[in-house]
Design a protein around this motif. Structure first.
Motif, mmCIF file in Angstrom:
data_model
loop_
_atom_site.group_PDB
_atom_site.id
_atom_site.type_symbol
_atom_site.label_atom_id
_atom_site.label_comp_id
_atom_site.label_asym_id
_atom_site.label_seq_id
_atom_site.Cartn_x
_atom_site.Cartn_y
_atom_site.Cartn_z
ATOM 1 N N MET A 5 3.765 0.884 1.589
ATOM 2 C CA MET A 5 3.346 1.430 2.874
ATOM 3 C C MET A 5 4.300 1.010 3.990
ATOM 4 O O MET A 5 4.278 1.584 5.077
ATOM 5 C CB MET A 5 1.919 0.986 3.200
ATOM 6 N N THR A 6 5.124 0.009 3.738
ATOM 7 C CA THR A 6 6.096 -0.431 4.731
ATOM 8 C C THR A 6 7.300 0.490 4.715
ATOM 9 O O THR A 6 7.880 0.751 3.664
ATOM 10 C CB THR A 6 6.559 -1.870 4.443
ATOM 11 N N ASN A 28 1.211 -1.550 6.502
ATOM 12 C CA ASN A 28 0.039 -1.312 5.651
ATOM 13 C C ASN A 28 -1.247 -1.240 6.465
ATOM 14 O O ASN A 28 -1.430 -1.926 7.456
ATOM 15 C CB ASN A 28 -0.077 -2.399 4.577
ATOM 16 N N SER A 29 -2.137 -0.362 6.028
ATOM 17 C CA SER A 29 -3.450 -0.177 6.639
ATOM 18 C C SER A 29 -4.322 0.564 5.633
ATOM 19 O O SER A 29 -3.816 1.333 4.816
ATOM 20 C CB SER A 29 -3.348 0.632 7.942
ATOM 21 N N GLY A 60 -1.509 4.259 6.099
ATOM 22 C CA GLY A 60 -0.797 3.164 6.738
ATOM 23 C C GLY A 60 -0.846 3.287 8.257
ATOM 24 O O GLY A 60 -1.273 4.305 8.814
ATOM 25 N N LYS A 61 -0.425 2.226 8.920
ATOM 26 C CA LYS A 61 -0.310 2.244 10.369
ATOM 27 C C LYS A 61 1.093 2.723 10.719
ATOM 28 O O LYS A 61 2.066 2.015 10.508
ATOM 29 C CB LYS A 61 -0.560 0.846 10.943
ATOM 30 N N ILE A 62 1.182 3.934 11.247
ATOM 31 C CA ILE A 62 2.481 4.569 11.490
ATOM 32 C C ILE A 62 2.667 4.793 12.982
ATOM 33 O O ILE A 62 1.830 5.419 13.639
ATOM 34 C CB ILE A 62 2.582 5.913 10.738
ATOM 35 N N VAL A 293 0.721 -1.315 -1.215
ATOM 36 C CA VAL A 293 1.048 -0.110 -1.986
ATOM 37 C C VAL A 293 0.381 1.098 -1.347
ATOM 38 O O VAL A 293 -0.788 1.059 -1.000
ATOM 39 C CB VAL A 293 0.582 -0.265 -3.452
ATOM 40 N N LEU A 294 1.141 2.169 -1.223
ATOM 41 C CA LEU A 294 0.623 3.409 -0.621
ATOM 42 C C LEU A 294 -0.511 3.980 -1.469
ATOM 43 O O LEU A 294 -0.379 4.039 -2.694
ATOM 44 C CB LEU A 294 1.746 4.431 -0.492
#
Length: 294
Positions: A5-6, A28-29, A60-62, A293-294
């Motif tokens: 997710m990063t 990540n979120s 995720g936090k985007i 992990v996404l």
């Protein structure tokens, strides 16, 4: 294949004397948390930006930041001189009426006032809109490539930890086989200490079998091996929506934890409990990283 997710990405494109810069940062979120900061000129494109980013980012936090750098002709013709002249006249009149001193830095004061730059409210042309979308897609591609690179590192990490747990599980077997003899010896010694008490050897064997069945860990070992294999299979899965696996891997890790905990509670053996502690340590590292992990 798994994705992290990063991710980080940058995209740039130029049109109409402006350089458009799109920067994307993903962390990540549990759910999709999209934060958008867009230069006022491109507010009308924010909806499409959100849709494309959500589709590519998934979870995720985007954070997306869109900025503009003036270049060439736009940099020299962007000042709204007529409006700035009116602003200056009004400020001078206010100073006379209120007895205030004139600003020491007129440029700093006037250029901060609304609409001091021309063109920010003008309708976007097709060329500039296309440049904006090009910069956005470039940033999204860069973010996804970053996520893939980080995902490869996570894959190697998980593969190592899963193999370690599997190797530790095999180390349990010798102690498991010797438990029966140790338990029988311990029970016999306790019975022999009871002077003058006779016991039925056949009944002792029956009780021993019952006791051993309660401590049997064959099913737990079988299920744990199945969970280990399923974890790896899930990472390798390329079918369907196979690149969003974080939650599924987290659920599998939870099931692995249940079987390891049961192994520990049934072990009744110091050496086996040490092995179980090592398995828990490996699993805890998996749980920490599976959150990325996404």
């Amino acid at each position: 294949m798994i994705l992290s997710m990063t991710g980080f990405g940058r995209g740039t494109a130029s049109a109409g004397g402006r350089k458009i810069c799109v920067d994307i940062k993903a962390l990540n979120s549990k759910q999709l948390d999209l934060i958008v900061k867009v230069a006022g000129r491109y507010r009308t494109l924010e909806g499409e930006l959100r849709n494309l980013t959500a589709a590519e980012g998934r979870r995720g936090k985007i954070e997306v930041v869109v900025g503009i750098e003036l270049t060439g002709q736009a940099a020299t013709t962007a000042l709204n001189v007529d409006l700035i002249r009116q602003y200056k006249a009004q400020i001078e009149e206010m100073d006379r009426e209120l007895g205030l001193p004139a600003p020491q830095d007129w440029h700093a004061v006037l250029l901060r006032l609304p609409d001091a730059l021309k063109g920010e409210d003008e309708e976007l042309g097709e060329q500039e809109t296309a440049a904006f979308m090009e910069a956005l897609r470039e940033a999204l591609r860069a973010m996804t490539l970053f996520r893939k690179d980080e995902g490869e590192k996570l894959y190697a990490f998980f593969s190592e930890k899963i193999a370690n747990i599997g190797a530790l599980l095999k180390q349990v077997e010798p102690y498991e086989e010797s438990r029966v003899a140790k338990i029988k010896c311990r029970l016999t010694e306790q019975l022999e200490k009871l002077n003058g008490v006779d016991y039925d050897a056949g009944r002792l064997e029956q009780e021993l079998i019952y006791y051993i069945e309660k401590l049997d860990i064959s099913e737990e070992k079988q299920r744990l091996r199945a969970h280990l294999d399923y974890f790896v299979k899930t990472m390798d899965d390329e079918s369907g929506d196979g690149d969003t696996k974080g939650k599924k891997l987290g659920f599998i890790a939870q099931e692995m934890g249940r079987e390891i905990n049961t192994l520990g509670s049934k072990s009744n053996n110091a050496e086996m409990q040490i092995i179980v502690v090592k398995m828990k340590d490996e699993l805890e590292q998996i749980k920490e990283q599976v959150l990325n992990v996404l």
